[in-house]
Design a protein around this motif. Structure first.
Motif, PDB file in Angstrom:
ATOM      1  N   ASP A   1      -0.857   3.009  -3.662  1.00  0.00           N
ATOM      2  CA  ASP A   1      -0.883   1.555  -3.456  1.00  0.00           C
ATOM      3  C   ASP A   1      -2.311   1.023  -3.485  1.00  0.00           C
ATOM      4  O   ASP A   1      -2.575  -0.071  -4.017  1.00  0.00           O
TER       5      ASP A   1
ATOM      6  N   GLN B   1      -3.719  -1.812  -6.054  1.00  0.00           N
ATOM      7  CA  GLN B   1      -4.315  -3.042  -5.549  1.00  0.00           C
ATOM      8  C   GLN B   1      -5.740  -3.221  -6.048  1.00  0.00           C
ATOM      9  O   GLN B   1      -6.187  -4.350  -6.292  1.00  0.00           O
TER      10      GLN B   1
ATOM     11  N   CYS C   1      -5.646  -4.673  -9.389  1.00  0.00           N
ATOM     12  CA  CYS C   1      -5.119  -6.045  -9.379  1.00  0.00           C
ATOM     13  C   CYS C   1      -6.037  -7.060  -8.700  1.00  0.00           C
ATOM     14  O   CYS C   1      -5.664  -8.236  -8.596  1.00  0.00           O
ATOM     15  N   GLU C   2      -7.191  -6.642  -8.237  1.00  0.00           N
ATOM     16  CA  GLU C   2      -8.090  -7.570  -7.539  1.00  0.00           C
ATOM     17  C   GLU C   2      -8.457  -8.740  -8.454  1.00  0.00           C
ATOM     18  O   GLU C   2      -8.816  -8.557  -9.611  1.00  0.00           O
TER      19      GLU C   2
END
Length: 212
Positions: free
Chosen positions: A95, A99, A102-103
């Motif tokens: 995860d 993440q 995807c920042e």
């Protein structure tokens, strides 16, 4: 004589009924006892994959280009179920990787599914002898699977409309922030700061900032 014969007949009838049901009960008791000693061992592996389709947008909705980033992680079978610390650590690490990719982006569509994959469960039986009885150990081999399929958008703004900035000042004026966002897409960006510079003429006769 008739009474004695009837008593004998009843005795043998009751005995036959007892013999009929007693073996079944005994067998059932032995079966329950043996099954109570059977054990279950879980073996869990980890299989995670994220397919992240990133749409790079410019100037409030114009598609510049697309790319797909893949994040994967896995491990071989570990002794335990999905609550095993090592499996939970794998989930957390996966995860965090996703993440990080995807920042600064917004997820606009997609799915994220995770859990034990029922189609991959395999059961193997191991028989051992304990105290003259056969004890069966059931080995459950299972996969904790994660599949993340997202479409993301990353907005790259090349032109914004800033109004009410203080562009003129005089000696002795205190710095002040007056800039405001002046367009309909103001919610998509923030003004980070306003900077005032103190300029002085250098030896070559050019103005250069000496303080901010």
């Amino acid at each position: 004589m008739d009474i004695t014969w009837k008593r004998k007949w009843i005795f043998w009838l009751l005995l036959a009924v007892m013999l009929l049901f007693l073996p079944g009960k005994t067998f059932a008791a032995e079966k329950e006892s043996r099954e109570a000693e059977d054990s279950y061992i879980y073996h869990t592996d980890f299989d995670a994959k994220a397919s992240l389709k990133i749409r790079h947008m410019k100037d409030y909705g114009v598609l510049d280009y697309e790319e797909t980033v893949t994040v994967e992680d896995s491990c071989d079978y570990l002794d335990g179920d999905e609550n095993l610390d090592e499996i939970q650590a794998k989930i957390t690490a996966y995860d965090e990787k996703v993440q990080k990719v995807c920042e600064g982006m917004q997820v606009v569509s997609g799915t994220d599914t995770r859990g034990i994959d029922g189609d991959t469960i395999n059961i193997e039986y191991e028989d051992t002898e304990e105290n003259g009885q056969t004890v069966t150990t059931r080995h459950f081999y299972q996969t904790y699977k994660i599949r993340t399929d997202w479409v993301l958008e990353k907005m790259e703004i090349s032109d914004v409309n800033i109004v009410n900035s203080t562009l003129s000042c005089y000696a002795g004026d205190a710095p002040k922030a007056t800039a405001q966002k002046g367009d309909s897409d103001a919610s998509k960006y923030e003004i980070a700061y306003e900077r005032w510079e103190k300029l002085e003429t250098n030896a070559q006769g050019y103005l250069e900032p000496v303080a901010f």
